[in-house]
Design an enzyme around this catalytic site. Structure first.
Site: not given
Ligand SMILES: O=c1ccn([C@@H]2O[C@H](COP(=O)(O)OP(=O)(O)O[C@H]3O[C@H](CO)[C@@H](O)[C@H](O)[C@H]3O)[C@@H](O)[C@H]2O)c(=O)[nH]1
Ligand SMILES: [Mn+2]
Length: 522
Positions: A51, A80, A383
């Site tokens: 990211e 993180d 979420d």
């Molecule tokens: O240990 C962690 C893991 C992830 N993230 C953040 O969480 C967000 C979502 O993670 P991502 O890997 O982009 O997951 P996605 O599958 O794209 O995300 C969808 O699914 C996630 C889990 O349901 C939700 O949290 C997200 O908002 C939703 O967009 C990102 O900004 C990461 O940086 C953290 O801050 N800490």
């Protein structure tokens, strides 16, 4: 059986779909801009290589430039990845913001995400715009060169404050094992933009990590931000954003206020804007736009007791994280409660000390964080689980889908990433489906049969894989073996009986499933 179950649960979304409209121009009849409630924005990032920090910076700048009083906005970035590269990018962004915010406001720019604005066709070619573009490109090159190098060189460290900040990345500081870093980059009341107007607060937070304690992924990061922000600003409204999303409309918070300031809607815990994506691959071959999940089903739930939380683009009442509307759960420290008024500077010793301590990895031990308070632990889809729990506790929620997308985000566009994201979602949802909070029983008891069915539809989404796999292989196998895939029709009774029902349900469900895959054209 699976088709029948999925078909039955889908009906709840069709029961009472609603579309909402808002009239932010009428807010003036209720309150003035200077009396708007404060807004804390939480941005999560977890890895500077997956990211890129410039993307995270763009997310932050797009919300700092909201058409909302700057002194009411505080942006908290949770890193993180525990990366000095991200901190460096934000130090640069804080300087650029003092030029960018007045520029956006002066020319009423709509794309307040600099990367989006400078690459769009509405990017102006005036000297002022060219100057800003040059400034942005210089910052971008500087940040990217640091990322290529992998560390912040001494020549980039100009002040004692910066030296003190980067000295924390001493030997032994790793992503999984490091102390808390809380760095205030901009402070309302002290920092002003180049025209003398107050800047929003901008705070970088990297919570303590240790291999010995569980960090609960994003939910853990958000709970740390809930507490750190409570110690510093404690705004009654909170926006959660992923770093792969940016604001596309400066008026989004005003639209949200139309719901949150309505006294008749005090039981509404959050306002969800749809996740919309750009850069989807041609014909959206992996169904990444997820229209049914993010745009169609939520209007059905909104007509019942409220939509689900989808992790980003969501405005919460802080109070919603502390028990139901009529069953308040108090935090272990009075300073963390939603009614606490912060009367000190965010850089005062007491406030910084408190922020450090509530971001430590031991802090939650023996408390109700993650179980009765804050974002909920226990599922990979924090979420869905959090929104569901808030709904069950009695909070309603709103889905608002404006014509101009409120946020644009990224979605995986290659098969590997799509599969791993879908697997993570399926596992997380099944964790809830087979827990003591299973929506089919607990959800139905708490919010009625229709909400229970709607939440069950998501929770049991993974079982789709069974009929989908069967449909994928059975025709070929039967063809190769020379047998019919359908039961033999012997009597008229057979035709009107189970096989037709089976075929109807099957085709109806497969049709809605294919809607996901063809959502672009549907
Ligand atoms: O240990 C962690 C893991 C992830 N993230 C953040 O969480 C967000 C979502 O993670 P991502 O890997 O982009 O997951 P996605 O599958 O794209 O995300 C969808 O699914 C996630 C889990 O349901 C939700 O949290 C997200 O908002 C939703 O967009 C990102 O900004 C990461 O940086 C953290 O801050 N800490
Ligand atoms: Mn994402």
């Amino acid at each position: 059986m699976i088709f029948a179950f999925m078909w039955a649960t889908t009906q709840s979304f069709r029961w009472r779909p609603i579309r909402r409209s808002v009239y932010p121009e009428n807010l003036i009849q209720v309150t003035r801009d200077c009396d708007f409630p404060k807004l804390d924005v939480f941005i999560c990032t977890a890895d500077p290589y997956k990211e890129p920090p410039m993307g995270v910076v763009n997310t932050a700048l797009s919300v700092m430039a909201y058409n909302y009083p700057s002194d009411k906005i505080s942006v908290y970035v949770s890193d993180d990845g525990g990366s000095e590269l991200t901190l460096f990018a934000f130090m640069e962004a804080a300087k650029f913001a003092t030029h960018w915010l007045p520029f956006c406001k002066k020319y009423k720019i709509e794309d307040r995400c600099p990367a989006a604005y400078f690459s769009s066709s509405h990017c102006s070619s005036t000297t002022h715009a060219e100057e800003l573009k040059m400034m942005y490109e210089t910052m971008k090159m500087k940040v990217e060169s640091i990322i290529d190098r992998g560390c912040v060189g001494d020549e980039h460290i100009k002040t004692d404050k910066q030296r003190e900040a980067f000295d924390r990345w001493a030997d032994g500081f790793t992503r999984q094992n490091h102390p808390t870093v809380v760095q205030v980059l901009l402070e309302t009341g002290k920092d002003k933009d180049i025209t003398g107007v107050e800047m929003p607060n901008l705070v970088y937070v990297s919570r303590q990590k240790s291999k010995a304690s569980h960090h609960h992924f994003k939910a853990g990061a958000l709970n740390v931000l809930l507490r750190v922000s409570a110690a510093m600003t404690n705004a009654p409204l909170i926006l959660t954003l992923d770093c792969d999303m940016y604001s596309n409309d400066p008026n989004t918070p005003r639209q949200m206020l139309c719901f949150m300031l309505d006294l008749k809607m005090s039981k509404y815990g959050f306002v969800q804007f749809p996740q919309r994506f750009h850069g989807i691959n041609k014909n959206d071959i992996y169904g990444g736009e997820n229209k049914r999940l993010f745009q169609i089903n939520p209007i059905g739930m909104d007509g019942l007791a409220g939509t689900n939380y989808v992790g980003t683009g969501t405005f919460f009442r802080r109070r919603a994280f502390f028990g139901g509307p009529s069953s308040y759960v108090s935090a272990e420290k009075p300073e963390l409660n939603p009614n606490h008024v912060v009367d000190k500077s965010i850089q005062s010793e007491a406030v910084l000390e408190m922020a450090q301590s509530v971001a430590s990895c031991e802090y939650e031990n023996g408390t109700r964080w993650g179980y009765k308070m804050g974002f909920r632990y226990g599922s990979l889809v924090e979420d869905y689980f959090t929104g569901y729990q808030l709904n069950c506790e009695g909070w309603d929620s709103v889905f608002y889908h404006p014509d101009r997308a409120a946020f644009w985000g990224d979605i995986p566009i290659n098969l590997d990433d799509v599969l791993s994201q879908n697997k993570r979602w399926c596992v997380g949802l099944l964790e809830v489906a087979f827990s003591k909070y299973s929506p089919i029983i607990f959800g139905t008891k708490s919010r009625g049969i229709l909400m229970g069915l709607a939440y069950s539809h998501f929770a049991f989404w993974g079982i789709w894989s069974i009929p989908v796999t069967i449909y994928a292989f059975i025709p070929q196998l039967t063809l190769l073996n020379g047998v019919s895939p359908f039961p033999k029709v012997r009597t008229l009774h057979d035709v009107s009986g189970s096989s037709v029902t089976y075929l109807n349900l099957g085709s109806s469900c497969m049709y809605s499933f294919s809607l996901d895959l063809t959502s672009k054209t549907a």
